[in-house]
Design an enzyme around this catalytic site. Structure first.
Site, short mmCIF file in Angstrom:
data_model
loop_
_atom_site.label_atom_id
_atom_site.label_comp_id
_atom_site.label_asym_id
_atom_site.label_seq_id
_atom_site.Cartn_x
_atom_site.Cartn_y
_atom_site.Cartn_z
N GLN A 82 0.97 -1.46 0.15
CA GLN A 82 0.18 -0.12 0.40
C GLN A 82 0.71 1.56 -0.40
O GLN A 82 0.88 2.74 -0.73
CB GLN A 82 -1.04 0.01 0.95
CG GLN A 82 -1.87 1.11 0.96
CD GLN A 82 -2.89 1.67 2.44
OE1 GLN A 82 -3.35 2.59 2.22
NE2 GLN A 82 -2.87 -0.09 3.08
N PHE A 103 10.30 -2.18 0.06
CA PHE A 103 10.88 -3.40 0.67
C PHE A 103 11.82 -3.07 2.22
O PHE A 103 11.34 -2.04 2.25
CB PHE A 103 11.68 -3.93 0.31
CG PHE A 103 11.90 -4.08 -1.09
CD1 PHE A 103 10.66 -5.14 -2.07
CD2 PHE A 103 12.29 -3.90 -2.07
CE1 PHE A 103 10.61 -5.88 -3.04
CE2 PHE A 103 12.13 -3.70 -3.69
CZ PHE A 103 11.11 -5.16 -4.07
N ARG A 152 20.21 -6.62 -0.99
CA ARG A 152 20.68 -7.19 -1.57
C ARG A 152 20.28 -7.90 -2.71
O ARG A 152 20.59 -8.54 -3.42
CB ARG A 152 19.45 -8.48 -0.23
CG ARG A 152 19.93 -8.55 0.84
CD ARG A 152 19.55 -9.70 1.66
NE ARG A 152 17.89 -9.64 2.26
CZ ARG A 152 17.69 -8.72 2.84
NH1 ARG A 152 18.32 -7.76 3.42
NH2 ARG A 152 16.54 -8.87 3.13
N LYS A 163 10.60 -4.30 10.58
CA LYS A 163 9.36 -4.26 10.00
C LYS A 163 8.18 -3.02 10.91
O LYS A 163 7.55 -3.83 11.58
CB LYS A 163 8.85 -5.60 9.91
CG LYS A 163 9.68 -6.27 8.46
CD LYS A 163 9.16 -7.80 7.64
CE LYS A 163 9.92 -8.31 6.92
NZ LYS A 163 9.32 -10.20 6.92
N TYR A 182 3.86 -2.72 10.15
CA TYR A 182 2.48 -1.93 9.29
C TYR A 182 2.07 -0.99 9.13
O TYR A 182 1.94 -0.37 10.36
CB TYR A 182 2.46 -4.03 8.87
CG TYR A 182 2.74 -4.67 8.26
CD1 TYR A 182 2.30 -4.81 7.22
CD2 TYR A 182 4.04 -5.15 9.13
CE1 TYR A 182 3.40 -6.11 6.65
CE2 TYR A 182 4.75 -6.29 8.36
CZ TYR A 182 4.08 -6.36 7.33
OH TYR A 182 5.03 -7.34 6.41
N GLU A 183 0.61 -0.88 9.01
CA GLU A 183 0.09 0.17 9.29
C GLU A 183 -0.35 0.44 10.59
O GLU A 183 -0.03 1.79 11.04
CB GLU A 183 -1.64 0.25 8.25
CG GLU A 183 -2.39 1.07 8.59
CD GLU A 183 -2.50 2.46 8.19
OE1 GLU A 183 -2.99 3.80 8.80
OE2 GLU A 183 -2.06 2.78 7.20
N ASP A 218 0.55 3.94 5.90
CA ASP A 218 0.98 3.65 4.86
C ASP A 218 0.71 4.28 3.25
O ASP A 218 1.21 4.31 2.69
CB ASP A 218 0.03 2.45 3.88
CG ASP A 218 0.65 0.99 4.61
OD1 ASP A 218 1.82 0.41 5.09
OD2 ASP A 218 -0.16 -0.45 5.19
N GLY A 234 -9.19 22.05 18.60
CA GLY A 234 -9.51 22.58 18.06
C GLY A 234 -9.00 23.18 18.76
O GLY A 234 -10.01 23.01 20.25
N GLY A 235 -9.48 24.60 18.72
CA GLY A 235 -10.13 25.83 20.19
C GLY A 235 -11.44 25.82 20.47
O GLY A 235 -12.19 26.55 20.72
N GLN A 236 -12.17 25.01 19.07
CA GLN A 236 -14.03 24.83 19.12
C GLN A 236 -14.44 23.57 19.35
O GLN A 236 -14.10 23.27 18.89
CB GLN A 236 -14.37 25.77 17.75
CG GLN A 236 -13.04 26.92 17.42
CD GLN A 236 -14.03 28.85 17.83
OE1 GLN A 236 -15.38 27.98 18.52
NE2 GLN A 236 -13.43 29.04 17.32
#
Length: 474
Positions: A63, A143, A150, A182, A184-185, A214, A293-295
């Protein structure tokens, strides 16, 4: 300086000046002062795409990398996706919903690309890769750490083969103690600070459905690549571009790093726990649906919530429209009540305020609330399900959601180019079949002869091994 005598003589006509020699001046077309080409005379949208002429050698998979290269392809780059013969990108077969066809996981991330199959371990395969490196502008990979080296495609080898080549990589972590891990998401969401600040205050950390690890990092990488291409105009040389997933997530969660620093100077008053008298700890807490946020804002139930899990709306109590909110919900007295009239006064009472507003929103559908509130500039947003988004006509009209026809799976929906440009019109094309463009690329791009291609095919450098191959998650 002329003398008085010479000036007098000239005045009386006694001294004649020699006519100046005529010079032949060759006029050259002036370039614009900016040094840029003259504006195109072609109509808007007909002058080509933003990245026409840029060639991307795409070693990416799953992804993060494919998000990056698809966006570049949408912008006009020629993306050549390198895949293993007989196997291809692992996502071709992951979460498959149509038997024998590429999965939506693959098709929705690889549109507008060409696919070539190459065995990178085969001598002739390595020869083809070197030709592609000479031919292309950018190499993109995600990768596992060390894989590209390699394969023999070290930075030194690539740069020597093509000094103008940009090598762009997605990695889990940047240089440091975890750089060989490694990622992942969801790992990226946790390591980048997003999960610790997501969820209800009294619940566990949560990951978000948005793929900020990703796809978010892929978007960052695309920006880095375009920047490197622009710099190459000046320097004439390529460079390495690295985007770590941890860094990308942190960039998207920067407001929480802001709050971490503010916390050292006192409680975060816009967080609902402040109004409830719950003390803060040493780190930014999970804040449920607080706006960040401020609101102040919160997700409120709408009509039909008992049966529809998405019958909700996000409602922000923005200070400039507070009086309009009071009128809508039947609380006009709050406009002058000292406990509600000012933002500081409302902070300790936010839960009660949102509960009161919810009593009103529950009498309307989320779209009715949207129409009523927008008419008086109250910022609200309906919780749209993926079904509603897929069926929304306006998103189809703008090209944000696109229907694409595929030769083996039929029609499917995909997300179009999220960036709209008036003079670079995106045409969303289907994803390539495995190795669909192998021969086309060898002939038209790399100049191989028919005899050479026959030899390459016979060698097995671009075809699947007889015994088959097993997909490996890199």
């Amino acid at each position: 300086m002329a003398t008085r005598k010479s000036r007098t003589a000239k005045a009386k006509g006694k001294v004649k000046s020699k006519p100046a020699a005529k010079k032949v001046v060759k006029l050259k077309a002036k370039k614009p002062a900016s040094g840029l080409p003259r504006p195109s005379t072609k109509s808007w949208g007909a002058a080509g795409k933003a990245l026409d002429g840029v060639r991307i050698l795409d070693f990416s998979h799953v992804q993060a990398g494919p998000t990056c290269t698809q966006l570049l392809a949408y912008m006009g780059a020629d993306v050549i996706k390198v895949e293993r013969p007989g196997v291809g990108d692992i996502t071709r077969g992951q979460l498959r919903d149509v038997k024998g066809a590429d999965s939506l996981y693959f098709t929705m991330l690889n549109g507008n690309k060409r696919s070539i199959t190459i065995d990178s371990k085969h001598p002739k395969g390595k020869e083809i890769l070197d030709r592609l490196i000479k031919h292309c502008d950018v190499l993109v990979e995600n990768f596992a750490p060390g894989t590209l080296d390699r394969m023999g495609l070290t930075w030194e080898h690539v740069h020597k083969t093509n000094p103008r080549m940009i090598v762009a990589s997605v990695k889990g972590f940047g240089p440091g103690p975890y750089e060989d891990c490694k990622v992942y998401e969801n790992v990226a969401q946790c390591a980048g600070g997003a999960a610790s600040t997501t969820g209800l205050r009294d619940g566990p950390p949560l990951v978000t459905g948005a793929q900020i690890g990703d796809s978010g990092t892929g978007l960052h990488l695309a920006f880095g690549i375009v920047s490197a291409l622009y710099q190459r105009i000046r320097t004439g040389r390529g460079q390495r571009v690295l985007c770590a997933m941890q860094d990308g997530v942190l960039n998207l969660a920067r407001v929480k790093l802001r709050d971490q620093q503010r916390l050292a100077h006192g409680p975060l008053t816009e967080y609902s726990q402040y109004g409830e008298g719950i003390p803060f700890g040493s780190a930014v807490p999970r804040a449920g649906n607080d706006s960040g946020g401020g609101q102040p804002g919160w997700i409120l139930k709408c009509k039909g919530w008992e049966k529809d899990p998405d019958a909700y709306i996000y409602f922000i109590t923005q200070a400039p429209v507070w009086e309009a909110i009071c009128d809508l919900i039947g609380k006009p007295e709050w406009k002058t009540d000292p406990d509600y009239a000012t933002p500081p006064a409302r902070l300790p009472r936010l839960r009660h305020i949102f509960n009161t507003i919810e009593q009103w929103t529950m009498t309307k559908t989320k779209f009715e609330v949207m129409d009523i509130c927008n008419a008086v500039d109250i910022p609200v947003g309906p919780i749209l399900s993926m079904k509603e988004i897929a069926e929304e006509p306006s998103l189809r009209k703008t090209g944000t959601v696109v229907e694409v026809d595929h030769p083996t799976r039929g029609k499917y929906l995909t997300v179009g180019n999220p960036v709209k440009m008036s003079d670079s019109i995106t045409e969303v094309k289907r994803s390539p079949l495995l190795g669909e463009h192998t021969e086309e690329i060898l002939v038209k791009e790399l100049g191989y002869t028919a005899a050479e291609i026959a030899e390459i095919k016979a060698s097995g450098a671009i075809t699947a091994p007889e015994k088959g191959a097993r997909a490996e998650a890199a």
